[in-house]
Design a protein around this motif. Sequence first.
Motif, PDB file in Angstrom:
ATOM      1  N   ASN A  16     -14.925  -2.888   6.286  1.00  0.00           N
ATOM      2  CA  ASN A  16     -15.073  -2.928   7.750  1.00  0.00           C
ATOM      3  C   ASN A  16     -16.535  -3.047   8.153  1.00  0.00           C
ATOM      4  O   ASN A  16     -17.005  -2.419   9.108  1.00  0.00           O
ATOM      5  CB  ASN A  16     -14.450  -1.677   8.380  1.00  0.00           C
ATOM      6  CG  ASN A  16     -12.952  -1.587   8.137  1.00  0.00           C
ATOM      7  OD1 ASN A  16     -12.259  -2.602   8.159  1.00  0.00           O
ATOM      8  ND2 ASN A  16     -12.459  -0.381   7.891  1.00  0.00           N
ATOM      9  N   PHE A  39      -7.233  -5.605   3.967  1.00  0.00           N
ATOM     10  CA  PHE A  39      -7.629  -4.231   4.283  1.00  0.00           C
ATOM     11  C   PHE A  39      -9.055  -4.140   4.823  1.00  0.00           C
ATOM     12  O   PHE A  39      -9.717  -3.110   4.684  1.00  0.00           O
ATOM     13  CB  PHE A  39      -7.501  -3.313   3.058  1.00  0.00           C
ATOM     14  CG  PHE A  39      -6.246  -3.509   2.281  1.00  0.00           C
ATOM     15  CD1 PHE A  39      -5.005  -3.365   2.889  1.00  0.00           C
ATOM     16  CD2 PHE A  39      -6.283  -3.866   0.935  1.00  0.00           C
ATOM     17  CE1 PHE A  39      -3.837  -3.554   2.171  1.00  0.00           C
ATOM     18  CE2 PHE A  39      -5.121  -4.058   0.219  1.00  0.00           C
ATOM     19  CZ  PHE A  39      -3.898  -3.904   0.845  1.00  0.00           C
ATOM     20  N   ARG A  69       1.222   1.273   4.473  1.00  0.00           N
ATOM     21  CA  ARG A  69       1.999   0.733   5.592  1.00  0.00           C
ATOM     22  C   ARG A  69       1.750  -0.763   5.765  1.00  0.00           C
ATOM     23  O   ARG A  69       2.679  -1.539   6.011  1.00  0.00           O
ATOM     24  CB  ARG A  69       1.632   1.473   6.880  1.00  0.00           C
ATOM     25  CG  ARG A  69       2.246   2.865   6.988  1.00  0.00           C
ATOM     26  CD  ARG A  69       2.166   3.376   8.415  1.00  0.00           C
ATOM     27  NE  ARG A  69       0.796   3.498   8.870  1.00  0.00           N
ATOM     28  CZ  ARG A  69       0.061   4.593   8.734  1.00  0.00           C
ATOM     29  NH1 ARG A  69       0.573   5.670   8.162  1.00  0.00           N
ATOM     30  NH2 ARG A  69      -1.179   4.639   9.189  1.00  0.00           N
ATOM     31  N   GLU A  70       0.493  -1.182   5.613  1.00  0.00           N
ATOM     32  CA  GLU A  70       0.179  -2.610   5.739  1.00  0.00           C
ATOM     33  C   GLU A  70       0.834  -3.428   4.639  1.00  0.00           C
ATOM     34  O   GLU A  70       1.379  -4.509   4.875  1.00  0.00           O
ATOM     35  CB  GLU A  70      -1.338  -2.804   5.711  1.00  0.00           C
ATOM     36  CG  GLU A  70      -1.779  -4.240   5.930  1.00  0.00           C
ATOM     37  CD  GLU A  70      -3.294  -4.358   6.040  1.00  0.00           C
ATOM     38  OE1 GLU A  70      -3.793  -5.488   5.967  1.00  0.00           O
ATOM     39  OE2 GLU A  70      -3.959  -3.314   6.198  1.00  0.00           O
ATOM     40  N   PRO A  81      -8.177   4.671   3.759  1.00  0.00           N
ATOM     41  CA  PRO A  81      -7.014   5.527   4.036  1.00  0.00           C
ATOM     42  C   PRO A  81      -5.772   4.993   3.343  1.00  0.00           C
ATOM     43  O   PRO A  81      -5.296   3.898   3.639  1.00  0.00           O
ATOM     44  CB  PRO A  81      -6.883   5.461   5.566  1.00  0.00           C
ATOM     45  CG  PRO A  81      -7.555   4.188   5.957  1.00  0.00           C
ATOM     46  CD  PRO A  81      -8.649   3.955   4.957  1.00  0.00           C
ATOM     47  N   THR A  82      -5.231   5.777   2.410  1.00  0.00           N
ATOM     48  CA  THR A  82      -4.142   5.278   1.563  1.00  0.00           C
ATOM     49  C   THR A  82      -2.863   5.024   2.357  1.00  0.00           C
ATOM     50  O   THR A  82      -2.172   4.034   2.110  1.00  0.00           O
ATOM     51  CB  THR A  82      -3.862   6.288   0.438  1.00  0.00           C
ATOM     52  OG1 THR A  82      -3.597   7.573   1.023  1.00  0.00           O
ATOM     53  CG2 THR A  82      -5.072   6.418  -0.474  1.00  0.00           C
ATOM     54  N   GLU A  83      -2.548   5.902   3.303  1.00  0.00           N
ATOM     55  CA  GLU A  83      -1.275   5.744   4.018  1.00  0.00           C
ATOM     56  C   GLU A  83      -1.275   4.473   4.860  1.00  0.00           C
ATOM     57  O   GLU A  83      -0.274   3.745   4.908  1.00  0.00           O
ATOM     58  CB  GLU A  83      -1.018   6.971   4.894  1.00  0.00           C
ATOM     59  CG  GLU A  83      -0.795   8.252   4.111  1.00  0.00           C
ATOM     60  CD  GLU A  83       0.367   8.128   3.134  1.00  0.00           C
ATOM     61  OE1 GLU A  83       1.352   7.423   3.448  1.00  0.00           O
ATOM     62  OE2 GLU A  83       0.286   8.728   2.049  1.00  0.00           O
ATOM     63  N   SER A  84      -2.392   4.186   5.545  1.00  0.00           N
ATOM     64  CA  SER A  84      -2.443   2.952   6.352  1.00  0.00           C
ATOM     65  C   SER A  84      -2.391   1.719   5.467  1.00  0.00           C
ATOM     66  O   SER A  84      -1.791   0.700   5.825  1.00  0.00           O
ATOM     67  CB  SER A  84      -3.721   2.941   7.194  1.00  0.00           C
ATOM     68  OG  SER A  84      -4.870   2.960   6.367  1.00  0.00           O
ATOM     69  N   ILE A  85      -3.000   1.793   4.268  1.00  0.00           N
ATOM     70  CA  ILE A  85      -2.948   0.667   3.336  1.00  0.00           C
ATOM     71  C   ILE A  85      -1.512   0.429   2.889  1.00  0.00           C
ATOM     72  O   ILE A  85      -1.032  -0.713   2.856  1.00  0.00           O
ATOM     73  CB  ILE A  85      -3.865   0.939   2.128  1.00  0.00           C
ATOM     74  CG1 ILE A  85      -5.338   0.866   2.565  1.00  0.00           C
ATOM     75  CG2 ILE A  85      -3.602  -0.056   1.005  1.00  0.00           C
ATOM     76  CD1 ILE A  85      -6.298   1.244   1.482  1.00  0.00           C
ATOM     77  N   ARG A 114       4.578  -3.667   5.340  1.00  0.00           N
ATOM     78  CA  ARG A 114       4.888  -4.662   6.369  1.00  0.00           C
ATOM     79  C   ARG A 114       4.848  -6.074   5.807  1.00  0.00           C
ATOM     80  O   ARG A 114       5.645  -6.939   6.189  1.00  0.00           O
ATOM     81  CB  ARG A 114       3.897  -4.542   7.532  1.00  0.00           C
ATOM     82  CG  ARG A 114       4.152  -3.355   8.446  1.00  0.00           C
ATOM     83  CD  ARG A 114       3.394  -3.519   9.748  1.00  0.00           C
ATOM     84  NE  ARG A 114       1.961  -3.643   9.535  1.00  0.00           N
ATOM     85  CZ  ARG A 114       1.124  -2.602   9.532  1.00  0.00           C
ATOM     86  NH1 ARG A 114       1.585  -1.384   9.748  1.00  0.00           N
ATOM     87  NH2 ARG A 114      -0.166  -2.772   9.330  1.00  0.00           N
TER      88      ARG A 114
END
Length: 448
Positions: free
Chosen positions: A431, A384, A260-261, A254-258, A264
């Motif tokens: 994962n 990730f 965001r990480e 998922p590009t958006e969660s990556i 941060r």
Amino acid sequence: MKTRLFSALDHAVERRLPEQRLFLKSEEGTRFIRLRPTMQAGIILGAATIACWTFVVTAIFLMDTISSGNAREQAQRERAIYEARLNALSNERDDRAVEAAAAHDRFYVALEQISEMQSALLASEDRRNELETGIEVIQTTLRKTMKDRDAARRETEVLTAQLNAEDNPDSPLLARAKTVDGSVSFLTSALEETAAERDQIAKDAQAAIDTAEELRFTLKMNEDRNEQIFSRLEEAVTVSLEPLDKMFRAAGMPTESILREVRRGYSGQGGPLLPATMSTSGGGTITDQTSTRANRLLKELDRINLFRIAADKSPVAMPVKAAFRFTSPFGYRRDPKGAGRRMHAGVDFAGSRGTAIYATADGIVTHAGWQSGYGKLVKIKHAFGIETRYAHNSNIRVKVGQRVSRGDRISDMGATGRVTGTHLHYEVRLNGTPVNPMTYIKAGRDVF
């Protein structure tokens, strides 16, 4: 009972196979062996059985030989097709790399151009503001001078009227004449000076108007150039952003969660606290539309930068840099040990024993030792939720807990574990789920 049965069989077969006698002559005498019909039938039946068995075995052997030859030819044809496909992919990768490099060059050239144009635009805005301020001052001075001129004219008319009034008893006629004469001279001189100042102010105002028109034309040209630069920048951003986003989506990430990480992890700000100051000089202004477009472009550039940071943390490099042969892809295949059709959770790179194996991304070693089936195995944990595995090594050069960087040598190629020969079994797990490593490798070649 048996004798009668054999006698009946001999009698039934005797018509086709009459009794024969085989004479054996020796020094002691002559002997003979009786070949009864049933015995002859048994011998013939045995010989026929052996001949049929030999024929069947020979046929099976020939069929296996022919089928194996066809399988080898089919394998060779598939190998040729696969190699042709690999060559086509390699050429496509090279073309994409050239296009990406050209897009990057255009992007950086456009960045330099827009920086220069923004500086020129700000300077022209400053100059225009100064000229507008000067024009306002000149216009104010001109209005004040015109008021003084009108007041002087009115005073002249009043004095002229007083001079012509002969019946004025307030002062003698000679005194009034001298006063009027001096006032007229003074007013004439003041009017001449005022007229000269008016002409000069008119010239300055016209020059200011001409300069303002020139600045407006320059500003329009700058806006047109900025439009071209913005268009080129947006095109370059789109060209650079699309393969990065496609790479992570193809890998199931998922590009958006990556992003965001990554944001941060790279969000530090700071600096010394300085006293607040306010400038009184005129500053350049940029239109709201241009500002909005520039801010949107800067956000896209920041997104590209975040994608590149994420790509740097992903296993997009090749684990083998020396000569190798790609022997098995990711997915279901026929097990090389004859265990039927099985899932192959990685890709195989065959090379000579001792070939250097390199880490494909930054990470921490979580396993460095023997594991059933994998032989000597190295596991590296990346960002990730990504993990890479390097199996069947002959020698391991890292330890558990060691931090490695992309390109660090971690092991040597070998043939330990469940193998048919020397090669590297390379896995990428997201994962805990195996994914195709070539997705990352191909994306890395296209993007970088």
